[in-house]
Design a protein around this motif. Structure first.
Motif, mmCIF file in Angstrom:
data_model
loop_
_atom_site.group_PDB
_atom_site.id
_atom_site.type_symbol
_atom_site.label_atom_id
_atom_site.label_comp_id
_atom_site.label_asym_id
_atom_site.label_seq_id
_atom_site.Cartn_x
_atom_site.Cartn_y
_atom_site.Cartn_z
ATOM 1 N N THR A 117 0.870 -1.191 -0.126
ATOM 2 C CA THR A 117 -0.084 -0.181 -0.109
ATOM 3 C C THR A 117 0.891 1.381 0.029
ATOM 4 O O THR A 117 0.544 2.162 -0.664
ATOM 5 C CB THR A 117 -1.057 0.017 1.263
ATOM 6 N N ALA A 118 1.934 1.200 0.848
ATOM 7 C CA ALA A 118 2.652 2.551 0.870
ATOM 8 C C ALA A 118 3.493 2.491 -0.477
ATOM 9 O O ALA A 118 3.946 3.679 -1.120
ATOM 10 C CB ALA A 118 3.862 2.292 1.841
ATOM 11 N N ASP A 119 3.996 1.591 -1.084
ATOM 12 C CA ASP A 119 4.712 1.484 -2.644
ATOM 13 C C ASP A 119 3.650 2.050 -3.486
ATOM 14 O O ASP A 119 3.810 2.770 -4.424
ATOM 15 C CB ASP A 119 5.107 0.060 -2.932
ATOM 16 N N GLN B 10 3.336 15.547 5.414
ATOM 17 C CA GLN B 10 3.718 14.752 6.073
ATOM 18 C C GLN B 10 3.695 13.250 5.343
ATOM 19 O O GLN B 10 4.590 12.430 5.555
ATOM 20 C CB GLN B 10 3.010 14.581 7.519
ATOM 21 N N LEU B 11 2.636 13.033 4.774
ATOM 22 C CA LEU B 11 2.570 11.846 4.106
ATOM 23 C C LEU B 11 3.640 11.755 2.947
ATOM 24 O O LEU B 11 4.220 10.456 2.982
ATOM 25 C CB LEU B 11 0.957 11.837 3.383
ATOM 26 N N ARG C 46 10.297 8.343 2.727
ATOM 27 C CA ARG C 46 11.338 7.704 3.730
ATOM 28 C C ARG C 46 11.512 6.028 3.514
ATOM 29 O O ARG C 46 12.354 5.153 3.853
ATOM 30 C CB ARG C 46 11.291 8.122 5.181
ATOM 31 N N ALA C 47 10.073 5.894 3.572
ATOM 32 C CA ALA C 47 9.921 4.217 3.639
ATOM 33 C C ALA C 47 10.427 3.609 2.388
ATOM 34 O O ALA C 47 10.962 2.606 2.370
ATOM 35 C CB ALA C 47 8.527 3.876 3.577
ATOM 36 N N ASP D 261 4.673 -0.384 8.146
ATOM 37 C CA ASP D 261 5.943 0.238 8.067
ATOM 38 C C ASP D 261 5.903 1.860 8.361
ATOM 39 O O ASP D 261 6.707 2.693 8.268
ATOM 40 C CB ASP D 261 6.528 0.303 6.552
ATOM 41 N N ILE D 262 4.695 2.192 8.433
ATOM 42 C CA ILE D 262 4.406 3.649 8.881
ATOM 43 C C ILE D 262 3.591 3.876 10.305
ATOM 44 O O ILE D 262 4.205 4.226 11.120
ATOM 45 C CB ILE D 262 3.515 4.529 7.754
ATOM 46 N N LEU D 263 2.296 3.197 10.095
ATOM 47 C CA LEU D 263 1.499 3.338 11.441
ATOM 48 C C LEU D 263 2.229 2.663 12.702
ATOM 49 O O LEU D 263 2.330 3.179 13.749
ATOM 50 C CB LEU D 263 0.335 2.570 11.341
ATOM 51 N N ILE D 264 2.534 1.522 12.620
ATOM 52 C CA ILE D 264 3.081 0.616 13.669
ATOM 53 C C ILE D 264 4.488 1.095 13.732
ATOM 54 O O ILE D 264 4.853 1.245 14.881
ATOM 55 C CB ILE D 264 2.988 -0.946 13.297
#
Length: 372
Positions: free
Chosen positions: A100-102, A199-200, A206-207, A218-221
């Protein structure tokens, strides 16, 4: 609204079994005439979000056809509008979305070229009504970095499907575990997030630099102790249809008058793409009880406690109970179907008998309907 929207609609789930063989989960038919993504799109439009990106990937053809005209959700506009992004081969990257981040990172230019200060990120397989403005007001009041919309999971056995969290008295998230094998908590994430756009961009880039691809893990947790992450709890109807059982149960929920009234009789309503079909036809001898029957259907037999989608033909002497019949299904004479989901465009031969037991039965018949 001072936010743009991102709908994550590219995923697949083996728990949907045969139902996801030819369509994305976000394109699954729901409540007779709708698709799952209609609920997220309608919530965006009803919250006055004017710019929305849908990130698709797996089996996207059916979903892309449904989204081909954005006017149905009031996104046919000069400024803003509806954008559909699929993985694209570029000079720098030739990979599909790895998470999802990718998926967001591969379309980071959409965020960078926008001017809205906030982003609302939602999943395409949630069935609910929500005014995202209220979440944004909560987010600003708490001076949060990220706000996670959460709800109470009433079936403890279902908790393993979701992200489970625990909040303090101020609603700040102190613990967050993604899809635990077992958990003593029952507050789960609905997959709806509010975050500042800049910020997103920073967190996503960064991720990506660190080779991390999942938004939740990789972001929330990862940042739950470093960023101000809050939970906004809702108690209204919310369902996720990413398993066969939850998909079946959600459609059955729409047979309840209070659920139908909540979604379709209250403004602002849920919108969908309209097909040019005649109204349902009930021939002499047809008996229909407590069922949803969509446009284009022709009923000759008995239908009880069932959801029939568009263009379903039910032959003479048929009995359909407690079942979900998807689009364009032909049910031959004297057929009995109970506790089943019948896949779209199926042709059920006359005198067939399909009955599900404790587990919902999925009927996939590949009989040729049209012969030259």
């Amino acid at each position: 609204m001072r936010a743009l929207g991102i709908i994550l609609a590219g995923g697949n789930n083996s728990r949907m079994r045969e139902l996801s063989n030819k369509r994305a989960i976000a394109a699954m038919p729901v409540a007779g005439s709708y698709r799952a993504i209609d609920f997220a799109l309608s919530n965006m439009a009803n919250s006055h979000i004017q710019k929305v990106a849908v990130l698709t990937q797996y089996n996207a053809r059916s979903l892309n056809e449904h989204l081909s005209s954005s006017k149905w959700w009031d996104f046919g506009r000069k400024q803003g509008g509806l954008y559909v992004f699929t993985p694209t081969i570029t000079k720098e990257n030739s990979l599909w979305y790895q998470g999802t981040a990718d998926a967001i990172h591969q379309n980071i230019s959409f965020l960078k070229n926008s001017h809205e200060p906030y982003v609302v990120i939602v999943s395409g397989d949630g069935i609910y009504r929500m005014d995202y403005n209220k979440v944004l007001e909560f987010h600003i009041a708490k001076r949060a970095d990220i706000t996670v919309v959460c709800t109470t999971c009433r079936d403890q056995a279902e908790v393993e499907r979701f992200g489970v969290l625990r909040m303090n008295e101020d609603c700040r998230i102190e613990e967050f575990e993604e899809k635990p094998i077992i958990s003593s908590y029952n507050t789960v994430s609905t997959g709806i997030y509010v975050i500042r756009r800049r910020q997103l961009i920073e967190l996503i880039e960064r991720a990506a630099q660190e080779g991390r691809h999942d938004f939740v893990n990789d972001i929330l947790i990862r940042y739950k102790n470093l960023k101000r992450i809050y939970g906004y709890k809702i108690d209204s109807y919310w369902s996720n249809i990413s398993t066969v059982e939850s998909y079946y149960r959600t459609n059955m929920d729409f047979l309840k008058p209070e659920i139908r009234n909540y979604f379709f009789k209250q403004e602002p309503s849920i919108k969908t793409k309209i097909d040019d079909l005649p109204p349902a036809k009930y021939n002499p001898g047809a008996v229909v009880k407590n069922s949803l029957v969509a446009s284009g259907c022709i009923i000759n037999g008995i239908v009880e406690n069932s959801v029939l989608f568009k263009d379903v033909f039910v032959g003479n002497g048929c009995v359909i109970r407690n079942s979900v019949i998807l689009n364009d299904v032909y049910v031959g004479d004297n057929t009995r179907i109970e506790n089943c989901i019948v896949e779209s465009r199926d042709t059920i031969r006359a005198d067939s008998d399909f009955r599900g037991g404790d587990e919902v039965k999925i009927v996939v018949e590949k009989n040729e309907r049209y012969v030259l």
